[in-house]
Design a protein around this motif. Sequence first.
Motif, PDB file in Angstrom:
ATOM      1  N   GLY A 361      15.757  -0.171   0.866  1.00 24.18           N
ATOM      2  CA  GLY A 361      14.945  -0.628  -0.176  1.00 24.18           C
ATOM      3  C   GLY A 361      13.861  -1.346   0.426  1.00 24.18           C
ATOM      4  N   THR A 362      12.850  -1.567  -0.476  1.00 27.59           N
ATOM      5  CA  THR A 362      11.587  -2.445  -0.159  1.00 27.59           C
ATOM      6  C   THR A 362      11.747  -3.770  -0.751  1.00 27.59           C
ATOM      7  OG1 THR A 362      10.339  -1.602  -1.840  1.00 27.59           O
ATOM      8  CG2 THR A 362      10.156  -0.458   0.343  1.00 27.59           C
ATOM      9  N   ALA A 363      12.691  -4.004  -1.672  1.00 25.70           N
ATOM     10  CA  ALA A 363      12.538  -5.309  -2.448  1.00 25.70           C
ATOM     11  C   ALA A 363      12.716  -6.619  -1.667  1.00 25.70           C
ATOM     12  CB  ALA A 363      13.501  -5.092  -3.605  1.00 25.70           C
ATOM     13  N   GLY A 364      13.402  -6.371  -0.562  1.00 26.17           N
ATOM     14  CA  GLY A 364      13.850  -7.868   0.305  1.00 26.17           C
ATOM     15  C   GLY A 364      12.472  -8.194   0.895  1.00 26.17           C
ATOM     16  N   GLY A 365      11.476  -7.359   1.046  1.00 24.44           N
ATOM     17  CA  GLY A 365      10.071  -7.754   1.601  1.00 24.44           C
ATOM     18  C   GLY A 365       9.366  -8.462   0.698  1.00 24.44           C
ATOM     19  N   TYR A 366       9.680  -8.852  -0.759  1.00 24.04           N
ATOM     20  CA  TYR A 366       9.046  -9.521  -1.647  1.00 24.04           C
ATOM     21  C   TYR A 366       9.098 -10.964  -1.472  1.00 24.04           C
ATOM     22  CZ  TYR A 366       7.468  -5.447  -4.605  1.00 24.04           C
ATOM     23  OH  TYR A 366       6.728  -4.387  -4.952  1.00 24.04           O
TER      24      TYR A 366
END
Length: 370
Positions: A361-366
């Motif tokens: 997923g991409t959420a960790g980059g937030y």
Amino acid sequence: MAEQGTRTSRIRGAGKRRKQPSTRRRAVRIAAWSAAGVVLVGGAGLGYVYFQLNGNLKGVDINARLGTDRPQNVDNGSMDILVLGSDSRAGANKEYGEDEGGARSDTAMVVHVYQGHKTAGVVSIPRDALITRPSCTTQDGSRTDPGAERQMFNTAYEVGGPACAVKTVEQMSGIRMDHYLEVDFTGFKKLIDELGGVPVTTNKPIKDAKSHLDLPAGRHTLNGEQALGLVRTRHGVVGDGSDLGRIQLQQAFIKALIGQVESVGVLSNPAKLYGLANAATKAITTDTDLNSVNSLIGFASGLKGLDAADVKMITLPVQYDKRDPNRVSPLPAQSRQVWDALSKDQPIPASATADSAGDKGTAGGYVAGQ
């Protein structure tokens, strides 16, 4: 005053004149008695604090509820702890939704502290992962739930409380949990506020009305309400809106939280230390082996050498379920790699998570700590 003067004259007339103590000797005597008073008052105060903090704690006798039908207790110097975040809407938590009569495990992490207690591995279990739930006695002890296949992980807590959650994890992993820790919404908020907030950097805006969160991109020190919103949000980040994205945010926040605890220096600030201890002991429910201040102090002392860089966090290897794309199911071979590594007190191999939906997923980059 007159009576005191008469008594003084009588003493002096009775014999040899007593030599007046020097200023220095008098000062030493006063200091000695003052020190004794401080020790006595301080000791009573510490006793009161100890009693109060002990009174804050809530314990669950996991051992008694599960009996002997558990994995072997391997004594190799490592330690395994199941950490749950409860999503009960009862009492002070009602502002986060309607109380439907039961709580579920909103967040679930297995923390494995390696031998020597210098490093740790954390495995997050998605709450909507479909698992086989074992038979469990209900929380009130009135009946035995027979268990079932393809049940969401968080229903274990709903059915049988902490003991059923532990039993489910032990069945999944084959690893006996040494301890259990549970934190609720309100307690989490107060703990963050007592800490003075947690600094993070949001690389992109995060806005989610359902979790009361509105953060522009940039540097922030999150208070308790904001921190709770961050670890609960699923809809405020780009992605599939699933629990997998939320887990990535939770892991990023926990790293920042560990760093903040290290930087505050609570041991040199008694007021800060007491405030945190008071908030923490009110916030948590533990197994009965940790249900005292002395036990918690010993437990915490065993973890004091860990910092954020020493903690490796992963999500249990999962795939989107083929029958229900709104759910995930554990990848059998890869999950077995994870649990086998921890049971042998070895690092989790990178191959275990290579094909997992949880790490794509991409959420960790937030979010990043600061």
